[in-house]
Write a protein that holds these residues in place. Structure first.
Motif, PDB file in Angstrom:
ATOM      1  N   GLU A   1       9.173  29.589  56.871  1.00 24.21           N
ATOM      2  CA  GLU A   1       7.987  30.223  56.278  1.00 24.21           C
ATOM      3  C   GLU A   1       7.156  29.141  55.600  1.00 24.21           C
ATOM      4  OE1 GLU A   1       6.732  33.361  55.950  1.00 24.21           O
ATOM      5  OE2 GLU A   1       8.224  34.047  57.397  1.00 24.21           O
ATOM      6  N   PRO A   2       5.854  29.102  55.845  1.00 19.37           N
ATOM      7  CA  PRO A   2       5.049  28.079  55.161  1.00 19.37           C
ATOM      8  C   PRO A   2       5.043  28.298  53.654  1.00 19.37           C
ATOM      9  CG  PRO A   2       3.658  29.589  56.402  1.00 19.37           C
ATOM     10  CD  PRO A   2       5.080  29.960  56.714  1.00 19.37           C
ATOM     11  N   LEU A   3       4.959  27.208  52.899  1.00 17.67           N
ATOM     12  CA  LEU A   3       4.900  27.328  51.440  1.00 17.67           C
ATOM     13  C   LEU A   3       3.508  27.814  51.039  1.00 17.67           C
ATOM     14  CD1 LEU A   3       6.612  24.001  50.259  1.00 17.67           C
ATOM     15  CD2 LEU A   3       7.631  26.269  50.429  1.00 17.67           C
ATOM     16  N   ASP A   4       3.446  28.559  49.944  1.00 16.22           N
ATOM     17  CA  ASP A   4       2.143  28.988  49.426  1.00 16.22           C
ATOM     18  C   ASP A   4       1.521  27.830  48.635  1.00 16.22           C
ATOM     19  OD1 ASP A   4       2.108  31.536  50.430  1.00 16.22           O
ATOM     20  OD2 ASP A   4       3.316  32.316  48.764  1.00 16.22           O
ATOM     21  N   PRO A   5       0.202  27.656  48.741  1.00 18.33           N
ATOM     22  CA  PRO A   5      -0.425  26.581  47.963  1.00 18.33           C
ATOM     23  C   PRO A   5      -0.411  26.887  46.469  1.00 18.33           C
ATOM     24  CG  PRO A   5      -2.078  27.829  49.179  1.00 18.33           C
ATOM     25  CD  PRO A   5      -0.746  28.390  49.564  1.00 18.33           C
ATOM     26  N   THR A   6      -0.289  25.863  45.664  1.00 24.41           N
ATOM     27  CA  THR A   6      -0.401  26.000  44.216  1.00 24.41           C
ATOM     28  C   THR A   6      -1.758  25.421  43.828  1.00 24.41           C
ATOM     29  OG1 THR A   6       1.964  25.580  44.089  1.00 24.41           O
ATOM     30  CG2 THR A   6       0.728  25.427  42.019  1.00 24.41           C
ATOM     31  N   PRO A   7      -2.734  26.299  43.503  1.00 27.31           N
ATOM     32  CA  PRO A   7      -4.070  25.781  43.204  1.00 27.31           C
ATOM     33  C   PRO A   7      -4.004  24.761  42.069  1.00 27.31           C
ATOM     34  CG  PRO A   7      -4.075  28.188  43.325  1.00 27.31           C
ATOM     35  CD  PRO A   7      -2.637  27.753  43.360  1.00 27.31           C
ATOM     36  N   GLY A   8      -4.720  23.677  42.247  1.00 29.77           N
ATOM     37  CA  GLY A   8      -4.784  22.662  41.194  1.00 29.77           C
ATOM     38  C   GLY A   8      -3.683  21.614  41.298  1.00 29.77           C
ATOM     39  N   ARG A   9      -2.628  21.903  42.097  1.00 28.75           N
ATOM     40  CA  ARG A   9      -1.564  20.905  42.238  1.00 28.75           C
ATOM     41  C   ARG A   9      -2.117  19.724  43.064  1.00 28.75           C
ATOM     42  NH1 ARG A   9       2.462  18.815  45.228  1.00 28.75           N
ATOM     43  NH2 ARG A   9       4.552  18.656  44.337  1.00 28.75           N
ATOM     44  N   THR A  10      -1.863  18.532  42.602  1.00 28.01           N
ATOM     45  CA  THR A  10      -2.362  17.354  43.339  1.00 28.01           C
ATOM     46  C   THR A  10      -1.212  16.374  43.564  1.00 28.01           C
ATOM     47  OG1 THR A  10      -2.961  16.286  41.284  1.00 28.01           O
ATOM     48  CG2 THR A  10      -4.724  17.472  42.427  1.00 28.01           C
ATOM     49  N   ALA A  11      -1.426  15.469  44.493  1.00 28.06           N
ATOM     50  CA  ALA A  11      -0.422  14.436  44.773  1.00 28.06           C
ATOM     51  C   ALA A  11      -1.149  13.109  44.957  1.00 28.06           C
ATOM     52  CB  ALA A  11       0.337  14.799  46.038  1.00 28.06           C
ATOM     53  N   PRO A  12      -0.507  12.003  44.562  1.00 26.93           N
ATOM     54  CA  PRO A  12      -1.154  10.709  44.784  1.00 26.93           C
ATOM     55  C   PRO A  12      -1.365  10.437  46.274  1.00 26.93           C
ATOM     56  CG  PRO A  12       1.072  10.440  43.868  1.00 26.93           C
ATOM     57  CD  PRO A  12       0.788  11.899  43.914  1.00 26.93           C
ATOM     58  N   VAL A  13      -2.519   9.877  46.583  1.00 24.46           N
ATOM     59  CA  VAL A  13      -2.865   9.617  47.991  1.00 24.46           C
ATOM     60  C   VAL A  13      -2.945   8.104  48.205  1.00 24.46           C
ATOM     61  CG1 VAL A  13      -4.578  10.022  49.811  1.00 24.46           C
ATOM     62  CG2 VAL A  13      -4.201  11.767  48.054  1.00 24.46           C
ATOM     63  N   GLN A  14      -2.309   7.661  49.242  1.00 21.96           N
ATOM     64  CA  GLN A  14      -2.323   6.221  49.547  1.00 21.96           C
ATOM     65  C   GLN A  14      -2.802   6.018  50.985  1.00 21.96           C
ATOM     66  OE1 GLN A  14       1.374   4.362  48.435  1.00 21.96           O
ATOM     67  NE2 GLN A  14       0.917   2.547  49.684  1.00 21.96           N
ATOM     68  N   ALA A  15      -3.689   5.067  51.171  1.00 21.27           N
ATOM     69  CA  ALA A  15      -4.198   4.793  52.528  1.00 21.27           C
ATOM     70  C   ALA A  15      -3.227   3.868  53.255  1.00 21.27           C
ATOM     71  CB  ALA A  15      -5.568   4.148  52.436  1.00 21.27           C
ATOM     72  N   ILE A  16      -3.040   4.168  54.543  1.00 21.93           N
ATOM     73  CA  ILE A  16      -2.218   3.278  55.379  1.00 21.93           C
ATOM     74  C   ILE A  16      -3.149   2.686  56.427  1.00 21.93           C
ATOM     75  CG2 ILE A  16      -0.325   3.177  57.055  1.00 21.93           C
ATOM     76  CD1 ILE A  16       1.266   4.731  55.227  1.00 21.93           C
ATOM     77  N   PRO A  17      -3.405   1.383  56.348  1.00 20.82           N
ATOM     78  CA  PRO A  17      -4.317   0.813  57.339  1.00 20.82           C
ATOM     79  C   PRO A  17      -3.645   0.712  58.712  1.00 20.82           C
ATOM     80  CG  PRO A  17      -3.593  -0.845  55.727  1.00 20.82           C
ATOM     81  CD  PRO A  17      -2.853   0.405  55.427  1.00 20.82           C
ATOM     82  N   VAL A  18      -4.290   1.236  59.725  1.00 13.83           N
ATOM     83  CA  VAL A  18      -3.721   1.096  61.074  1.00 13.83           C
ATOM     84  C   VAL A  18      -4.730   0.410  61.980  1.00 13.83           C
ATOM     85  CG1 VAL A  18      -1.984   2.927  61.235  1.00 13.83           C
ATOM     86  CG2 VAL A  18      -4.365   3.494  61.592  1.00 13.83           C
ATOM     87  N   ALA A  19      -4.217  -0.512  62.767  1.00 15.13           N
ATOM     88  CA  ALA A  19      -5.054  -1.165  63.768  1.00 15.13           C
ATOM     89  C   ALA A  19      -4.641  -0.596  65.109  1.00 15.13           C
ATOM     90  CB  ALA A  19      -4.817  -2.665  63.729  1.00 15.13           C
TER      91      ALA A  19
END
Ligand SMILES: Cc1cc2nc3c(=O)[nH]c(=O)nc-3n(C[C@H](O)[C@H](O)[C@H](O)COP(=O)(O)OP(=O)(O)OC[C@H]3O[C@@H](n4cnc5c(N)ncnc54)[C@H](O)[C@@H]3O)c2cc1C
Length: 327
Positions: free
Chosen positions: A162-180
């Motif tokens: 079962e998909p998880l329900d979203p928690t409004p306002g919950r955030t997570a750190p985002v990191q970019a992965i450079p791909v060539a």
């Protein structure tokens, strides 16, 4: 810190439902390992989807943005995912059992020199191993697969979690992965993409499916199946024999080499119930079979069965449904 890494797929500009289900599959594994639940989003632009992933429970989000990741081309996605795995060094990589996931998952495992568990419906950490369960013999038995070498790679069957329900306002750190991505290094070129216009409920999502087999004798009777499906708010499916005969396009095929359905009710009309067909209905809750042959294998799986000619049984059945709905 490594983590459980969900390979995210996109649909209509957001996370595909399978990716939301993978968060649900991955959360207990992350807890058992004491590691974060991470997701990797390969996309042309991943910003909005990264926010959605945070709200849905990802602890860390990795995004690889590249114009070539706009299309679900397995070669480009494999390059991107391999890059992410090199950087994140996760303990587990989860992909969906989707056209992209079943292509990318095993190839990633091969490149990493580890095993892969395919078509998984249950997962748990036991000691140093990942134990995965998958239906075999058309859903009549469950195979338990132990992966002992990290990263554990698994492709997960849609609708198994079962998909998880979203928690409004919950955030997570985002990191970019450079791909060539070097397009010239990719051997397969997509020349054209044709979108199949779908109307009505998707077969994979339908709570009721009315399936037709070769015993219907041609494409015309499918109008009657459509009528019953419409009354029940469901979708029409078919056996491979029907699609091979050209009576319906392959998007209708249910089974091992077709779609997996997870309906509450599957009405199989003039379908023999070959194991390859039944592989696609192993998680259906109730099967009703209409077949003129009392020894047809479908009756071994059916909760209710009618032995008779569909030409007589189906119209009577549909009339009865119509009457019940009018009450
Ligand atoms: C590698 C591989 C992969 C495959 N993958 C799939 C798959 O994904 N999906 C799939 O479906 N198949 C798949 N197959 C094919 C599968 O083995 C069967 O051949 C197929 O499912 C048969 O389709 P059917 O039941 O419609 O036809 P049939 O086996 O011909 O059965 C027709 C049924 O209709 C009944 N019937 C006939 N007339 C009437 C009537 N008037 N009223 C009521 N009943 C009637 C008959 O009694 C019979 O049971 C695969 C095969 C292989 C080898």
């Amino acid at each position: 810190m490594p983590g459980v890494l969900v390979f995210a797929e996109l649909a209509d500009g957001g996370l595909a439902s399978i990716s939301k289900e993978l968060f649900s599959a991955g959360r207990p594994l992350a807890q058992a390992l004491g590691e974060p639940l991470c997701t990797f989003i390969p996309a042309e632009k991943g910003g909005e989807v990264a926010k959605e992933a945070g709200a849905l429970g990802a602890d860390r989000v990795y995004v690889a943005e590249h114009p070539l990741l706009r299309e679900p081309h397995p070669d480009y996605h494999l390059i991107a995912l391999e890059r992410a795995v090199q950087q994140v060094r996760p303990s587990v990589v989860l992909l969906g059992k989707t056209p992209l996931g079943i292509n990318v998952g095993p190839r990633l495992a091969f490149r990493l020199g580890v095993g892969v568990a395919q078509d998984v419906v249950a997962l748990k950490i036991e000691g140093d191993a990942l134990i995965a369960e998958r239906p075999v013999y058309g859903g009549n038995a469950m195979a338990r697969v132990a992966l002992r070498e990290k990263p554990f790679v698994a492709t997960v069957r849609p609708k198994a979690f079962e998909p998880l329900d979203p928690t409004p306002g919950r955030t997570a750190p985002v990191q970019a992965i450079p791909v060539a991505i070097e397009p010239a290094a990719v051997k397969v070129k997509v020349l054209e993409r044709k979108k199949v216009e779908a109307t009505g409920i998707r077969l994979e999502d339908a709570r009721v499916v009315v399936g037709g087999g070769r015993g219907l004798g041609g494409p015309e009777p499918f109008q009657q199946l459509e009528e019953l499906a419409r009354l029940l708010g469901g979708a029409v499916g078919a056996s491979r024999a029907v699609c091979d005969a050209g009576w319906l396009p392959y998007q209708y095929q249910i089974g091992l080499t077709g779609k997996t359905i997870t309906a509450d009710l599957y009405i199989a009309v003039a379908i023999s119930g070959a194991s390859q067909h039944m592989a696609g209905v192993s998680t259906v809750k109730n099967i009703v079979a209409i077949n003129k042959d009392a020894d047809a294998p479908i009756f071994q799986e059916a909760r209710f069965g009618v032995v008779g000619d569909w030409k007589k049984v189906l119209p009577a059945f549909t009339d009865e449904v119509r009457k019940l709905l009018q009450q």
